[in-house]
Design a protein around this motif. Sequence first.
Motif, PDB file in Angstrom:
ATOM      1  N   LEU A  35       0.831  -1.210   0.000  1.00  0.00           N
ATOM      2  CA  LEU A  35       0.000   0.000   0.000  1.00  0.00           C
ATOM      3  C   LEU A  35       0.866   1.261   0.000  1.00  0.00           C
ATOM      4  O   LEU A  35       0.550   2.238  -0.677  1.00  0.00           O
ATOM      5  CB  LEU A  35      -0.956   0.003   1.190  1.00  0.00           C
ATOM      6  N   TYR A  36       1.972   1.242   0.759  1.00  0.00           N
ATOM      7  CA  TYR A  36       2.888   2.384   0.721  1.00  0.00           C
ATOM      8  C   TYR A  36       3.457   2.555  -0.689  1.00  0.00           C
ATOM      9  O   TYR A  36       3.444   3.651  -1.242  1.00  0.00           O
ATOM     10  CB  TYR A  36       4.037   2.245   1.731  1.00  0.00           C
ATOM     11  N   ASN A  59      -4.018   2.289   4.599  1.00  0.00           N
ATOM     12  CA  ASN A  59      -2.895   1.636   5.273  1.00  0.00           C
ATOM     13  C   ASN A  59      -2.911   1.939   6.773  1.00  0.00           C
ATOM     14  O   ASN A  59      -2.670   1.066   7.599  1.00  0.00           O
ATOM     15  CB  ASN A  59      -1.573   2.087   4.640  1.00  0.00           C
ATOM     16  N   LYS A  60      -3.220   3.181   7.096  1.00  0.00           N
ATOM     17  CA  LYS A  60      -3.287   3.580   8.506  1.00  0.00           C
ATOM     18  C   LYS A  60      -4.407   2.831   9.233  1.00  0.00           C
ATOM     19  O   LYS A  60      -4.221   2.350  10.349  1.00  0.00           O
ATOM     20  CB  LYS A  60      -3.483   5.091   8.601  1.00  0.00           C
ATOM     21  N   ALA A  61      -5.556   2.699   8.568  1.00  0.00           N
ATOM     22  CA  ALA A  61      -6.692   2.014   9.190  1.00  0.00           C
ATOM     23  C   ALA A  61      -6.455   0.510   9.313  1.00  0.00           C
ATOM     24  O   ALA A  61      -6.781  -0.090  10.339  1.00  0.00           O
ATOM     25  CB  ALA A  61      -7.964   2.277   8.382  1.00  0.00           C
ATOM     26  N   LEU A  62      -5.904  -0.100   8.286  1.00  0.00           N
ATOM     27  CA  LEU A  62      -5.704  -1.551   8.293  1.00  0.00           C
ATOM     28  C   LEU A  62      -4.505  -1.992   9.118  1.00  0.00           C
ATOM     29  O   LEU A  62      -4.532  -3.037   9.763  1.00  0.00           O
ATOM     30  CB  LEU A  62      -5.505  -2.067   6.859  1.00  0.00           C
ATOM     31  N   ILE A  65      -0.233   2.094  10.797  1.00  0.00           N
ATOM     32  CA  ILE A  65       1.062   2.675  10.476  1.00  0.00           C
ATOM     33  C   ILE A  65       0.850   4.069   9.898  1.00  0.00           C
ATOM     34  O   ILE A  65      -0.091   4.300   9.151  1.00  0.00           O
ATOM     35  CB  ILE A  65       1.857   1.795   9.487  1.00  0.00           C
ATOM     36  N   ASP A  66       1.714   4.984  10.284  1.00  0.00           N
ATOM     37  CA  ASP A  66       1.683   6.338   9.739  1.00  0.00           C
ATOM     38  C   ASP A  66       2.912   6.484   8.839  1.00  0.00           C
ATOM     39  O   ASP A  66       3.992   6.835   9.285  1.00  0.00           O
ATOM     40  CB  ASP A  66       1.719   7.361  10.877  1.00  0.00           C
ATOM     41  N   LEU A  67       2.729   6.141   7.562  1.00  0.00           N
ATOM     42  CA  LEU A  67       3.787   6.159   6.557  1.00  0.00           C
ATOM     43  C   LEU A  67       3.256   6.913   5.349  1.00  0.00           C
ATOM     44  O   LEU A  67       2.622   6.344   4.462  1.00  0.00           O
ATOM     45  CB  LEU A  67       4.211   4.730   6.193  1.00  0.00           C
ATOM     46  N   PHE A  68       3.487   8.228   5.341  1.00  0.00           N
ATOM     47  CA  PHE A  68       2.924   9.108   4.328  1.00  0.00           C
ATOM     48  C   PHE A  68       3.534   8.822   2.963  1.00  0.00           C
ATOM     49  O   PHE A  68       4.718   8.492   2.862  1.00  0.00           O
ATOM     50  CB  PHE A  68       3.164  10.565   4.733  1.00  0.00           C
ATOM     51  N   TYR A  69       2.746   8.958   1.931  1.00  0.00           N
ATOM     52  CA  TYR A  69       3.168   8.610   0.573  1.00  0.00           C
ATOM     53  C   TYR A  69       4.294   9.478   0.030  1.00  0.00           C
ATOM     54  O   TYR A  69       5.008   9.081  -0.889  1.00  0.00           O
ATOM     55  CB  TYR A  69       1.980   8.645  -0.394  1.00  0.00           C
ATOM     56  N   GLU A  70       4.529  10.658   0.588  1.00  0.00           N
ATOM     57  CA  GLU A  70       5.624  11.517   0.109  1.00  0.00           C
ATOM     58  C   GLU A  70       6.980  11.113   0.673  1.00  0.00           C
ATOM     59  O   GLU A  70       8.017  11.564   0.197  1.00  0.00           O
ATOM     60  CB  GLU A  70       5.357  12.982   0.461  1.00  0.00           C
ATOM     61  N   ILE A  71       6.996  10.270   1.688  1.00  0.00           N
ATOM     62  CA  ILE A  71       8.251   9.832   2.302  1.00  0.00           C
ATOM     63  C   ILE A  71       8.975   8.901   1.340  1.00  0.00           C
ATOM     64  O   ILE A  71       8.371   8.007   0.743  1.00  0.00           O
ATOM     65  CB  ILE A  71       7.971   9.123   3.649  1.00  0.00           C
ATOM     66  N   GLU A  72      10.281   9.108   1.213  1.00  0.00           N
ATOM     67  CA  GLU A  72      11.105   8.258   0.352  1.00  0.00           C
ATOM     68  C   GLU A  72      11.704   7.134   1.191  1.00  0.00           C
ATOM     69  O   GLU A  72      12.721   7.321   1.850  1.00  0.00           O
ATOM     70  CB  GLU A  72      12.213   9.085  -0.312  1.00  0.00           C
ATOM     71  N   MET A  73      11.055   6.001   1.147  1.00  0.00           N
ATOM     72  CA  MET A  73      11.572   4.823   1.844  1.00  0.00           C
ATOM     73  C   MET A  73      12.636   4.166   0.964  1.00  0.00           C
ATOM     74  O   MET A  73      12.658   4.369  -0.244  1.00  0.00           O
ATOM     75  CB  MET A  73      10.435   3.847   2.141  1.00  0.00           C
ATOM     76  N   PRO A  74      13.502   3.348   1.575  1.00  0.00           N
ATOM     77  CA  PRO A  74      14.552   2.705   0.787  1.00  0.00           C
ATOM     78  C   PRO A  74      13.995   1.635  -0.148  1.00  0.00           C
ATOM     79  O   PRO A  74      12.851   1.206  -0.019  1.00  0.00           O
ATOM     80  CB  PRO A  74      15.452   2.079   1.853  1.00  0.00           C
ATOM     81  N   GLU A  75      14.845   1.191  -1.043  1.00  0.00           N
ATOM     82  CA  GLU A  75      14.457   0.162  -2.003  1.00  0.00           C
ATOM     83  C   GLU A  75      14.081  -1.142  -1.300  1.00  0.00           C
ATOM     84  O   GLU A  75      13.152  -1.826  -1.698  1.00  0.00           O
ATOM     85  CB  GLU A  75      15.608  -0.075  -2.981  1.00  0.00           C
ATOM     86  N   ILE A  85       3.744   2.120  14.187  1.00  0.00           N
ATOM     87  CA  ILE A  85       4.914   2.716  13.543  1.00  0.00           C
ATOM     88  C   ILE A  85       4.546   4.089  13.000  1.00  0.00           C
ATOM     89  O   ILE A  85       3.524   4.255  12.324  1.00  0.00           O
ATOM     90  CB  ILE A  85       5.453   1.820  12.419  1.00  0.00           C
ATOM     91  N   VAL A  86       5.381   5.080  13.316  1.00  0.00           N
ATOM     92  CA  VAL A  86       5.198   6.455  12.828  1.00  0.00           C
ATOM     93  C   VAL A  86       6.516   6.887  12.200  1.00  0.00           C
ATOM     94  O   VAL A  86       7.555   6.886  12.861  1.00  0.00           O
ATOM     95  CB  VAL A  86       4.804   7.416  13.969  1.00  0.00           C
ATOM     96  N   LEU A  87       6.468   7.261  10.923  1.00  0.00           N
ATOM     97  CA  LEU A  87       7.681   7.642  10.203  1.00  0.00           C
ATOM     98  C   LEU A  87       7.545   9.042   9.617  1.00  0.00           C
ATOM     99  O   LEU A  87       6.630   9.315   8.845  1.00  0.00           O
ATOM    100  CB  LEU A  87       7.968   6.635   9.076  1.00  0.00           C
TER     101      LEU A  87
END
Length: 180
Positions: A35-36, A59-62, A65-75, A85-87
């Motif tokens: 979902l992220y 994603n937050k409801a299911l 987790i608070d992982l906003f779509y603008e955050i650049e997570m690693p590969e 989890i809050v990022l």
Amino acid sequence: MDEALTRLERCINAVRMWTPERFNYLNSSQYCIYLYYLANTIWCNERDPAVPTRLFCLNKALNAIDLFYEIEMPEVFFIGHSVGIVLAKATYGNHLVLYQNSTVGKNHGIAPVIGDGVVMYPNTAIIGRCHVASGTVLAQGTSIINHDTPGDCMAFNGDNGVPTFKPAKRAVLEDIFRLG
């Protein structure tokens, strides 16, 4: 959707406990990461927040987790349990490991920089002006707030909010990822 699935496949193929090439949508960690990736991929390609926001909220409801779509997570990263989890928008290195109630946050608008192969066990936090160097493993309940880590170490809570570090005794990442 194909681009998001390709990104997800890289993660799945890198995680030891997951069957390579097989997305199990009933595995909540895999679905959370999917979902992220879907929200982030749509955001990066279209810059329209409507669908990414809905996916973020889903994603937050299911998965709590608070992982906003603008955050650049690693590969490649791994979520053991997503609950709590809050990022924040920070710099994240590859092979990041997150467990429940992990927090990465800003302090006075300043976000941390997290190196490769950082492990955040349950109830850990990395907040503010910190550089958490590659190979740092935060022991359960440890907070790193406005401090740097030397890398290749275990971090523990110390006196007066100053963390303490011990040399890493084993390669935790080898238990989690297919490296090399």
